[in-house]
Scaffold this motif. Structure first.
Motif, PDB file in Angstrom:
ATOM      1  N   SER A  80       0.841  -1.202   0.000  1.00  0.00           N
ATOM      2  CA  SER A  80       0.000   0.000   0.000  1.00  0.00           C
ATOM      3  C   SER A  80       0.870   1.244   0.000  1.00  0.00           C
ATOM      4  N   ALA A  81       0.286   2.298  -0.509  1.00  0.00           N
ATOM      5  CA  ALA A  81       1.047   3.531  -0.694  1.00  0.00           C
ATOM      6  C   ALA A  81       1.086   4.347   0.585  1.00  0.00           C
ATOM      7  N   ASN A  82       2.279   4.610   1.044  1.00  0.00           N
ATOM      8  CA  ASN A  82       2.446   5.504   2.183  1.00  0.00           C
ATOM      9  C   ASN A  82       2.901   6.863   1.667  1.00  0.00           C
ATOM     10  N   LEU A  83       3.010   7.828   2.542  1.00  0.00           N
ATOM     11  CA  LEU A  83       3.435   9.144   2.123  1.00  0.00           C
ATOM     12  C   LEU A  83       4.891   9.173   1.694  1.00  0.00           C
ATOM     13  N   GLU A  84       5.683   8.247   2.140  1.00  0.00           N
ATOM     14  CA  GLU A  84       7.084   8.196   1.762  1.00  0.00           C
ATOM     15  C   GLU A  84       7.432   6.842   1.158  1.00  0.00           C
ATOM     16  N   GLY A  85       6.503   6.214   0.490  1.00  0.00           N
ATOM     17  CA  GLY A  85       6.770   4.927  -0.130  1.00  0.00           C
ATOM     18  C   GLY A  85       5.973   3.828   0.532  1.00  0.00           C
ATOM     19  N   GLY A  86       6.246   2.602   0.134  1.00  0.00           N
ATOM     20  CA  GLY A  86       5.485   1.482   0.643  1.00  0.00           C
ATOM     21  C   GLY A  86       5.826   1.136   2.079  1.00  0.00           C
ATOM     22  N   VAL A  87       4.875   0.574   2.792  1.00  0.00           N
ATOM     23  CA  VAL A  87       5.080   0.098   4.152  1.00  0.00           C
ATOM     24  C   VAL A  87       5.166  -1.418   4.101  1.00  0.00           C
ATOM     25  N   THR A  88       6.271  -1.976   4.539  1.00  0.00           N
ATOM     26  CA  THR A  88       6.423  -3.419   4.507  1.00  0.00           C
ATOM     27  C   THR A  88       5.638  -4.064   5.638  1.00  0.00           C
ATOM     28  N   ALA A  89       5.329  -5.335   5.453  1.00  0.00           N
ATOM     29  CA  ALA A  89       4.600  -6.073   6.487  1.00  0.00           C
ATOM     30  C   ALA A  89       5.404  -6.116   7.781  1.00  0.00           C
ATOM     31  N   TRP A  90       6.718  -6.227   7.672  1.00  0.00           N
ATOM     32  CA  TRP A  90       7.568  -6.320   8.865  1.00  0.00           C
ATOM     33  C   TRP A  90       7.551  -5.013   9.647  1.00  0.00           C
ATOM     34  N   PRO A  95      -0.468  -4.119   6.124  1.00  0.00           N
ATOM     35  CA  PRO A  95      -0.229  -2.700   6.415  1.00  0.00           C
ATOM     36  C   PRO A  95      -1.442  -1.820   6.136  1.00  0.00           C
ATOM     37  N   VAL A  96      -1.659  -0.882   7.030  1.00  0.00           N
ATOM     38  CA  VAL A  96      -2.557   0.243   6.780  1.00  0.00           C
ATOM     39  C   VAL A  96      -1.641   1.456   6.774  1.00  0.00           C
ATOM     40  N   ALA A  97      -1.202   1.843   5.588  1.00  0.00           N
ATOM     41  CA  ALA A  97      -0.092   2.777   5.460  1.00  0.00           C
ATOM     42  C   ALA A  97      -0.393   4.156   6.010  1.00  0.00           C
ATOM     43  N   THR A  98      -1.647   4.562   5.990  1.00  0.00           N
ATOM     44  CA  THR A  98      -1.987   5.919   6.408  1.00  0.00           C
ATOM     45  C   THR A  98      -2.401   6.019   7.868  1.00  0.00           C
ATOM     46  N   GLU A  99      -2.408   4.894   8.584  1.00  0.00           N
ATOM     47  CA  GLU A  99      -2.879   4.930   9.977  1.00  0.00           C
ATOM     48  C   GLU A  99      -2.246   3.771  10.738  1.00  0.00           C
ATOM     49  N   VAL A 100      -1.240   4.075  11.542  1.00  0.00           N
ATOM     50  CA  VAL A 100      -0.524   3.006  12.229  1.00  0.00           C
ATOM     51  C   VAL A 100      -1.355   2.381  13.347  1.00  0.00           C
ATOM     52  N   GLY A 101      -2.207   3.162  13.952  1.00  0.00           N
ATOM     53  CA  GLY A 101      -3.020   2.654  15.049  1.00  0.00           C
ATOM     54  C   GLY A 101      -4.313   3.426  15.174  1.00  0.00           C
ATOM     55  N   ALA A 102      -5.294   2.818  15.837  1.00  0.00           N
ATOM     56  CA  ALA A 102      -6.581   3.481  16.068  1.00  0.00           C
ATOM     57  C   ALA A 102      -7.285   2.758  17.206  1.00  0.00           C
ATOM     58  N   GLU A 103      -7.776   3.510  18.155  1.00  0.00           N
ATOM     59  CA  GLU A 103      -8.412   2.897  19.324  1.00  0.00           C
ATOM     60  C   GLU A 103      -9.718   2.206  18.970  1.00  0.00           C
ATOM     61  N   ARG A 104     -10.355   2.627  17.866  1.00  0.00           N
ATOM     62  CA  ARG A 104     -11.584   1.948  17.453  1.00  0.00           C
ATOM     63  C   ARG A 104     -11.328   0.496  17.062  1.00  0.00           C
ATOM     64  N   ARG A 105     -10.088   0.146  16.769  1.00  0.00           N
ATOM     65  CA  ARG A 105      -9.760  -1.238  16.432  1.00  0.00           C
ATOM     66  C   ARG A 105     -10.005  -2.179  17.604  1.00  0.00           C
ATOM     67  N   MET A 106     -10.122  -1.621  18.798  1.00  0.00           N
ATOM     68  CA  MET A 106     -10.390  -2.440  19.985  1.00  0.00           C
ATOM     69  C   MET A 106     -11.881  -2.647  20.217  1.00  0.00           C
ATOM     70  N   TYR A 107     -12.718  -2.158  19.337  1.00  0.00           N
ATOM     71  CA  TYR A 107     -14.169  -2.201  19.550  1.00  0.00           C
ATOM     72  C   TYR A 107     -14.647  -3.637  19.791  1.00  0.00           C
ATOM     73  N   LEU A 108     -14.339  -4.555  18.904  1.00  0.00           N
ATOM     74  CA  LEU A 108     -14.709  -5.956  19.096  1.00  0.00           C
ATOM     75  C   LEU A 108     -13.764  -6.696  20.047  1.00  0.00           C
ATOM     76  N   PRO A 109     -12.436  -6.514  19.932  1.00  0.00           N
ATOM     77  CA  PRO A 109     -11.533  -7.211  20.867  1.00  0.00           C
ATOM     78  C   PRO A 109     -11.807  -6.887  22.331  1.00  0.00           C
ATOM     79  N   LEU A 110     -12.286  -5.674  22.606  1.00  0.00           N
ATOM     80  CA  LEU A 110     -12.545  -5.281  23.990  1.00  0.00           C
ATOM     81  C   LEU A 110     -13.564  -6.197  24.654  1.00  0.00           C
ATOM     82  N   ILE A 111     -14.464  -6.770  23.879  1.00  0.00           N
ATOM     83  CA  ILE A 111     -15.462  -7.689  24.445  1.00  0.00           C
ATOM     84  C   ILE A 111     -14.784  -8.841  25.163  1.00  0.00           C
ATOM     85  N   ALA A 112     -13.743  -9.394  24.550  1.00  0.00           N
ATOM     86  CA  ALA A 112     -13.044 -10.532  25.152  1.00  0.00           C
ATOM     87  C   ALA A 112     -12.367 -10.136  26.458  1.00  0.00           C
ATOM     88  N   VAL A 113     -11.755  -8.953  26.483  1.00  0.00           N
ATOM     89  CA  VAL A 113     -11.077  -8.495  27.698  1.00  0.00           C
ATOM     90  C   VAL A 113     -12.082  -8.315  28.832  1.00  0.00           C
TER      91      VAL A 113
END
Length: 508
Positions: A186-196, A277-295
């Motif tokens: 995926s396209a990042n602002l400074e090139g591709g973001v590798t999976a690693w 990779p999500v090249a334009t957004e390294v993290g987001a608290e909304r990603r915990m919306y479903l995982p939070l149920i398990a916690v």
């Protein structure tokens, strides 16, 4: 209309037609009044809480109400309600929970399988994270219902096939409207973001998400772009994640319910927080919306036997205190959404990053604090080239033509062609070249603009003026004519077209 089901590319609703359709309904009902959008987001969240209550009740009725209520009022979930564009997360989660709930009900009545497959298909129209729902349904069956994988597939293969078929919908959406900001390469602002690189960033963020599940402060709206990290930078966080994964594997063997909760956490988090990779957004608290149920379910399940040994009054006081604290956190977080400036300040104060400085700079300029805003833009440009567009605008406006051209060139090299600001940036670059006397470069940009964005009026206007300047009156007339097709009421373009036609006739 059909356009409501065809969201534009590289927007928050791209590839998510059902979400876009709900926004279209809001717009049809009350235009851009934010109240209706917020109420819809809240309604989706509350519906998800009701489905969660019903789902947990099927397995552990004693803790179902506590799990559902804590999840509904948890501040970590506030982003999905307050941030209107994150309806995609909320609607996908509602479909996800409905898929699992209907699948569980189908154990007693196969007619519920229709609801499960329908909800799963709808979820695929909301967000790519829905991809894991069929996997989780099979895992729940194996751990809590059937003695072997063979028994599960022999009994429920029709349901599994129906759920799996929904992947075709998701595949078709991804193929038809690919998101340049996500996926391998995926396209990042400074090139591709590798999976690693992306995985190393997630190793640092997943423990933070877990910490926020227990102490949801301070919350951050924007974590910025993936950083170039090494294993040495994140090995401690990585060990924490690996230990949790290992504990989940052990629990799946020895304590299936606890193992299932661990699997729920990692499986629902994996699409956005692993190696894709999500090249334009390294993290987001909304990603915990479903995982939070398990916690929450794990903590409530562990505390319930302890609290059962106390008096009913004490249990009520403890539970009411927890809920009151969580609601207070939600209210405080809601107040931080009071303005663009307030939200941008929270990002820079809590998790400084290039895009955070850019957002703060934009908000300051909007508030009339231009000098402070441009200072934030300059800070942003160090690792967020998107700020270069704003910097170039200031430079060109103050007569720094050479510096402005350089800033736009850097911006265009960094941005993917699909980015919405590339078109006006090329327009600005062409006009800057013309102001500097480099007409050949200006015409090159104008022709590129007309070819890549034929529906952009200013591109035709720029090219027409450049062609007229070098005596190509017929070519200029063609471009003014194209401009008038896009803007029939443009009187200046009409006058210019008439002039070019007369000049072209005189030349002949």
């Amino acid at each position: 209309p059909a356009t409501a089901w065809s969201p534009p590319r590289d927007t928050p609703v791209a590839g998510r037609p059902l979400v876009n359709f709900t926004f279209a309904l809001n717009y049809a009902a009350d235009g851009l009044n934010p109240a209706g959008y917020r109420l819809t987001n809240l309604a989706i969240h509350l519906l998800s809480g009701i489905v969660l209550l019903a789902l947990v009740t099927r397995f552990s009725p004693d803790i179902a109400f506590a799990v559902a209520l804590v999840w509904v009022v948890h501040p970590l979930n506030s982003e999905v309600v307050d941030y209107l564009a994150e309806r995609s997360e909320g609607l996908m989660a509602l479909c996800y929970l409905l898929t699992v709930y209907c699948s569980v009900r189908a154990l007693d009545d196969r007619r519920w399988s229709i609801g499960a497959v329908g909800a799963c298909a709808a979820g695929m129209l909301c967000k790519e994270s829905m991809v894991t729902a069929p996997v989780l349904v099979v895992l729940i069956d194996r751990l809590l219902v059937f003695d072997s994988w063979g028994d599960a597939f022999r009994t429920r293969w029709r349901l599994y096939a129906g759920l799996g078929a929904s992947w075709i919908i998701l595949a078709a959406i991804i193929a038809g409207t690919p998101r340049t900001s996500a996926g391998f390469g995926s396209a990042n602002l400074e090139g591709g973001v590798t999976a690693w690189i992306y995985l190393l960033n997630q190793a640092r963020l997943v423990p933070r998400y877990l910490m926020l599940a227990f102490w949801p402060r301070p919350l951050v709206l924007d974590y910025g772009l993936p950083e170039t990290l090494t294993l040495a930078d994140v090995w401690v966080y990585g060990l924490i994640v690996l230990a949790l994964l290992a504990a989940t594997v052990v629990a799946l063997i020895r304590w299936p319910v606890a193992g299932l909760l661990g699997a729920w956490f990692f499986i629902t988090l994996a699409p956005t927080s692993s190696v894709v990779p999500v090249a334009t957004e390294v993290g987001a608290e909304r990603r915990m919306y479903l995982p939070l149920i398990a916690v929450i379910a794990l903590v409530v399940g562990l505390l319930a036997p302890v609290l059962d040994r106390t008096t009913r009054t004490l249990r009520a006081i403890v539970f009411a205190s927890v809920i009151a604290l969580l609601i207070t956190g939600v209210v405080l977080r809601g107040r931080e959404y009071s303005s663009h400036l307030a939200m941008a300040r929270t990002i820079v104060d809590r998790w400084p990053n290039g895009r955070g400085h850019f957002l703060l700079g934009s908000a300051l300029i909007e508030a009339g604090q231009e000098q402070a805003g441009m200072e934030q833009m300059r800070l942003s440009a160090r690792d967020y080239p998107g700020a270069l567009f704003a910097i170039a605008t200031e430079q060109l406006g103050s007569g720094q033509t050479a510096a402005g051209i350089e800033s736009i060139q850097r911006f265009l090299r960094a941005m993917p062609e699909s980015n919405a600001t590339v078109v006006p940036a090329r327009d600005m670059l062409g006009r800057a070249y013309a102001a500097a006397g480099n007409m050949a470069a200006a015409e090159e940009q104008a022709r590129l603009l007309v070819r890549t964005a034929p529906g952009y009026p200013s591109g035709h206007d720029l090219l027409a003026r450049l062609l007229a300047g070098r005596g190509d009156y017929a070519g200029a007339a063609t471009e003014f004519r194209a401009l008038l097709e896009l803007q029939p009421g443009n009187s200046e373009a009409r006058q210019n077209l008439d002039a070019m036609q007369r000049l072209a006739a005189g030349v002949r």
